[in-house]
Every structure is written in C-alpha cells, then in structure tokens.
Design a protein around this motif. Structure first.
Motif, PDB file in Angstrom:
ATOM      1  N   ILE A 302       6.746 -16.452   6.256  1.00 46.78           N
ATOM      2  CA  ILE A 302       6.518 -17.456   7.309  1.00 46.78           C
ATOM      3  C   ILE A 302       6.059 -16.811   8.613  1.00 46.78           C
ATOM      4  N   PRO A 303       6.772 -15.817   9.171  1.00 46.94           N
ATOM      5  CA  PRO A 303       6.308 -15.260  10.458  1.00 46.94           C
ATOM      6  C   PRO A 303       4.959 -14.569  10.374  1.00 46.94           C
ATOM      7  N   LEU A 304       4.651 -13.881   9.277  1.00 42.19           N
ATOM      8  CA  LEU A 304       3.381 -13.169   9.183  1.00 42.19           C
ATOM      9  C   LEU A 304       2.214 -14.089   8.818  1.00 42.19           C
ATOM     10  N   SER A 305       2.497 -15.346   8.510  1.00 46.09           N
ATOM     11  CA  SER A 305       1.423 -16.298   8.205  1.00 46.09           C
ATOM     12  C   SER A 305       0.935 -17.033   9.448  1.00 46.09           C
ATOM     13  N   ALA A 317      -6.227 -10.006   8.419  1.00 45.96           N
ATOM     14  CA  ALA A 317      -4.973  -9.889   7.673  1.00 45.96           C
ATOM     15  C   ALA A 317      -5.238  -9.401   6.251  1.00 45.96           C
ATOM     16  N   VAL A 318      -6.275  -9.939   5.619  1.00 48.33           N
ATOM     17  CA  VAL A 318      -6.612  -9.506   4.256  1.00 48.33           C
ATOM     18  C   VAL A 318      -7.119  -8.068   4.269  1.00 48.33           C
ATOM     19  N   GLY A 319      -7.903  -7.716   5.296  1.00 46.98           N
ATOM     20  CA  GLY A 319      -8.373  -6.341   5.395  1.00 46.98           C
ATOM     21  C   GLY A 319      -7.225  -5.350   5.502  1.00 46.98           C
ATOM     22  N   LEU A 320      -6.220  -5.677   6.315  1.00 51.59           N
ATOM     23  CA  LEU A 320      -5.045  -4.812   6.426  1.00 51.59           C
ATOM     24  C   LEU A 320      -4.294  -4.759   5.099  1.00 51.59           C
ATOM     25  N   ALA A 321      -4.228  -5.894   4.399  1.00 53.26           N
ATOM     26  CA  ALA A 321      -3.572  -5.920   3.089  1.00 53.26           C
ATOM     27  C   ALA A 321      -4.271  -4.981   2.111  1.00 53.26           C
ATOM     28  N   GLY A 322      -5.599  -4.928   2.172  1.00 58.53           N
ATOM     29  CA  GLY A 322      -6.333  -4.024   1.298  1.00 58.53           C
ATOM     30  C   GLY A 322      -5.999  -2.571   1.577  1.00 58.53           C
ATOM     31  N   LEU A 323      -5.862  -2.222   2.845  1.00 56.82           N
ATOM     32  CA  LEU A 323      -5.500  -0.851   3.205  1.00 56.82           C
ATOM     33  C   LEU A 323      -4.090  -0.517   2.721  1.00 56.82           C
ATOM     34  N   LEU A 324      -3.167  -1.467   2.897  1.00 54.03           N
ATOM     35  CA  LEU A 324      -1.800  -1.241   2.443  1.00 54.03           C
ATOM     36  C   LEU A 324      -1.735  -1.073   0.929  1.00 54.03           C
ATOM     37  N   ALA A 357       1.432  -6.168   1.753  1.00 52.40           N
ATOM     38  CA  ALA A 357       0.060  -6.498   1.373  1.00 52.40           C
ATOM     39  C   ALA A 357       0.003  -7.864   0.697  1.00 52.40           C
ATOM     40  N   GLU A 358       0.989  -8.153  -0.138  1.00 57.65           N
ATOM     41  CA  GLU A 358       1.063  -9.458  -0.802  1.00 57.65           C
ATOM     42  C   GLU A 358       1.218 -10.584   0.210  1.00 57.65           C
ATOM     43  N   VAL A 359       2.116 -10.394   1.178  1.00 53.97           N
ATOM     44  CA  VAL A 359       2.373 -11.421   2.186  1.00 53.97           C
ATOM     45  C   VAL A 359       1.130 -11.665   3.045  1.00 53.97           C
ATOM     46  N   LEU A 360       0.508 -10.592   3.530  1.00 55.26           N
ATOM     47  CA  LEU A 360      -0.660 -10.719   4.406  1.00 55.26           C
ATOM     48  C   LEU A 360      -1.860 -11.295   3.661  1.00 55.26           C
TER      49      LEU A 360
END
Length: 448
Positions: A302-305, A317-324, A357-360
């Motif tokens: 919830i907070p990260l969305s 957010a998706v770009g950061l998820a890819g890096l993670l 990464a899943e959350v973001l």
C-alpha cells in the motif's frame, strides 16, 4: 462551491467540502487513517469478497498438488499437463471476462463467475480420474482469471487517478492475508493425512468462495459499463475509443509486464527447487523465504503504491524493480556456490530485493494499465492486460527450467537480463507517453 473528487476514493463526495465535518489528519488516530479508504462502499465490498474468497483459495492452493498426487493418484506428468492446460484456458477467459465486462453488468458477471468457481472447487472432492481433474481445473482457473479481469474493470470504473492503484494495492494486501490464513488452515488436513480430510478441506474452500458472492451482489450499479445508446435499425454501437488490440503501445506494455511477471513463478516454482537441489541451505529456508515475501508484501504494497497513477512515476517504479531483480538474481546465483551460512544470508538478501521488486513492479504496471487504457473500454483493456500476466504465468515453468534449473549461474544471468530488459522497456513506454502528453498540454493551454 463545486464538488471535487475525494482524495481517498477518487469519487465525488455527497456534500460540499465546507459542509463536511472538519478533520485534521495529524490529529486522526491510526484507526481512522486505516479505515479511511474503506469509507467507499465499492472498496469495502471488494475487500470483504477478497478476504473470504482467498481464505478458500489459500487452503486449496496449499493442498492442490498433494491432493492430485496422493489422493486422486495422478502422476507428476499428468499434474503438469493439468496445470499447463488450465493456465492456457485462463489466458482466454481473462480476455473474455474483460470483454464481457464492457457489455453486460459487471456486478452480475462477477457474481456468476464466482458461483461457477465455487461449485467447481467443491466438485474436486468427487474427482477420481485425470480427465475429470483436467476438466474441473480448466473451469476453476478459467473462472479465476475471468473474475480477475472483471474486478479490474470494476476498479477502473469505480475509482479515478491514484485511488485506482490504491484500491489494487489494498486488495492485493488483503489477498495475501487471506491466502496466508488459508495456508495455515490447510495444515490441519496435511497433519491428518487422510483422503476424507483433504476432501472436506476442499469442500470448505469451495464453500468459502460461494460465500463471497453474498457481498459481491451488493456492489452498486455504478460499477457497470456506461449504457450505450440503442437504435431501431441495429444493435447498440460498440464502446468508444480504440480497441486494445489496435493499440501497439498498450500491447507492448502487456507483453513486457507479462515477461516481468515471470518473477512470481520464480518465487513459487524455481526458488524452492533451487534451494533444495543447488544450495547447501536447509530445506526449511523455502518456508522462511516465502514467509518473508508474504510479510513484506502485506507491509509495503500500500505505501509503495501511492503516486503510481502518475505515468512517469509508475515507469520509474518498474525501472527500479528491474534493477532490484537483476541484483536479486545474482544473489540467488551466488547462494549455490558458498557454504551453508553464506547461502542462507544470500538467499535472505535476494528475497528482500525480490520482494521489493515485486511490490514496485505491481504498483507501476497497475498504474500504467489504468492510465494508458481507453476509459470507455476499461473491461477490454483490463482483459488484455490480464491475458499478458496469464501468458507469463503459463510460460514461467518452462523459462525457469530452461534457465536456472538447467544452466545454474548462467541461467540466473539470463533471467536477470530478461527482468532488466522488460523493466527498461516499460520505463521507455511510460516516458514516451509523458513526452507526447507535454506538447498536447501546451497546445491546449495556448488555445485557452
């Protein structure tokens, strides 16, 4: 004074702001802040539906493979066929559910789908052959995917802007809670170990799914697609806006999101096999890692969305998820070449990165799936987007087997490149959209 949308629900309030009771968010208790989003009846009803239905699904998901093999007597190959064929059916029904949600009552459609799913779950208790299990699995999975796309269409119409992503985040958190509780309840038939115990648990799981329809029926009619005008010379016209299959940008978003969604299969399928067969870590680490994942998703989804209804922010957010995910894959790979203590540490670090990464990625792709869709075709677009994730889930076992479980560290590197590349592609789509919106906004301002 004109009415403005509520920041918590995205809907028009019943009273003007000056007539409402004064509020100070700094003085509000944590209970008031927690209950705030649930003042909207649609979110309240969907939350109750999600909690009750996922309790049943948590029980069933925990028992599925063991029930098929130990009680029904299917071979491992037959179970693989059942899951693959059912996933393929789910790809089509997810698309169909979205299309129907634009043409008939979404409330009645969701009610009918959930009834079908509940009855089919109960029917598993009478399954005695491969053919019957396959048929029931296709119905259950097909109904589940159709319900998902129908629910997404309801959210797209019931909320606006950031409230859409907030609603998805809240419902996903509740889903994780329900599945976790259901999985805990499934330990009872596992401890008893008899066929009757398994069957009773499955009947109760199906009954819980049927019980969730009691709240679904209470959804207001405003969640339905807008009524289309009818003519005397022919059927009512199709919804306005470009169809999703004629929108290359949205199709690219769907395909790339489906590829990144393979990370769900990695956690559920690839990681347990990797830990058991390729690392020195104890087998119990599989449960520990999944508990870490579930706990963090519940705490941070919830907070990260928040704010990912903004297209550029969603892309970032998706770009950061890819890096993670890239770093997580490297940590997973390293866990297979070190002693037990180091392996445990690397697995925990990798799961932490993987979970964020899943959350973001979930938050970012939700925002983009809503904001890049045609408003008049919410159901069709959400059906297509759901189809992308279903395709990703269907190919995930093959991709994970062909990479990680076959080639070890090299396979992890390939998987890392897949996640990083798909995330980068989504980020490019988001930035191009904001770049094209800026000239249009400038031109409209000049005209005014």
């Amino acid at each position: 004074m004109p009415l403005t949308p509520s920041p918590s629900t995205g809907l028009i309030p019943a009273l003007p702001a000056e007539d409402a009771a004064p509020s100070n968010p700094q003085r509000g208790s944590w209970r008031m802040r927690l209950a705030g989003p649930f003042t909207d009846p649609v979110l309240r009803i969907l939350s109750a539906y999600a909690l009750v239905s996922t309790l049943g699904r948590g029980v069933f998901f925990t028992l599925t493979v063991l029930y098929f093999t130990l009680i029904v007597g299917l071979s491992t190959a037959e179970v693989a066929i059942v899951l693959t064929v059912a996933s393929a059916v789910g790809v089509l029904t997810g698309l169909l559910g979205g299309q129907l949600a634009d043409r008939i009552s979404s409330r009645r459609l969701l009610f009918a789908i959930v009834v079908l799913e509940g009855v089919a779950l109960i029917a598993y208790a009478q399954a005695t052959s491969f053919g019957l299990v396959l048929l029931i699995a296709c119905i259950v999975t097909g109904a589940d995917r159709a319900a998902n796309s129908t629910r997404a269409a309801i959210i797209a119409r019931a909320f606006t802007g950031g409230a859409r992503v907030d609603a998805r985040a809240i419902l996903r958190t509740i889903t994780n809670v329900g599945i976790a509780l259901g999985s805990a309840l499934a330990s009872v038939p596992l401890l008893i170990g008899t066929g009757d115990a398994f069957r009773l648990a499955i009947v109760l799981a199906g009954t819980a799914t049927l019980a969730s329809t009691l709240v679904v029926w209470r959804l207001p009619r405003r969640v339905n697609a807008p009524a289309r005008a009818t003519t005397r010379t022919g059927p009512s016209p199709a919804p306005g806006g470009r169809p999703p299959f004629r929108n290359p940008r949205y199709l690219a978003l769907t395909a790339l999101s489906g590829l990144f969604g393979i990370q769900f299969g990695l956690a559920e399928i690839g990681l347990p096999l990797w830990v058991v067969n390729f690392t020195e870590a104890p087998t119990v680490m599989v449960s520990v890692l999944l508990i870490v994942n579930t706990t963090l998703v519940i705490a941070f989804q919830i907070p990260l969305s928040r704010g990912t209804h903004d297209v550029r922010r969603a892309g970032n957010a998706v770009g950061l998820a890819g890096l993670l995910m890239l770093v997580a894959c490297l940590a997973y790979a390293g866990s297979g070449a070190v002693p037990v203590v180091a392996a445990v540490a690397l697995l925990v670090v990798a799961m932490l990165l993987h979970t964020f990464a899943e959350v973001l990625s979930s938050a970012g792709t939700w925002g983009l799936s809503f904001e890049l869709a045609e408003p008049d075709r919410a159901g069709a677009y959400q059906g297509v987007f759901s189809m992308g994730f279903s395709l990703g889930a269907m190919v995930a076992p093959l991709v994970i087997t062909a990479t990680v479980l076959t080639h070890g560290p090299v396979g992890w590197a390939l998987l890392a490149a897949l996640f990083a590349g798909s995330a980068a592609g989504i980020m490019v789509i988001a930035r191009r959209d904001t770049d094209t919106m800026a000239p249009d906004l400038s031109a409209s301002l000049k005209k005014t």
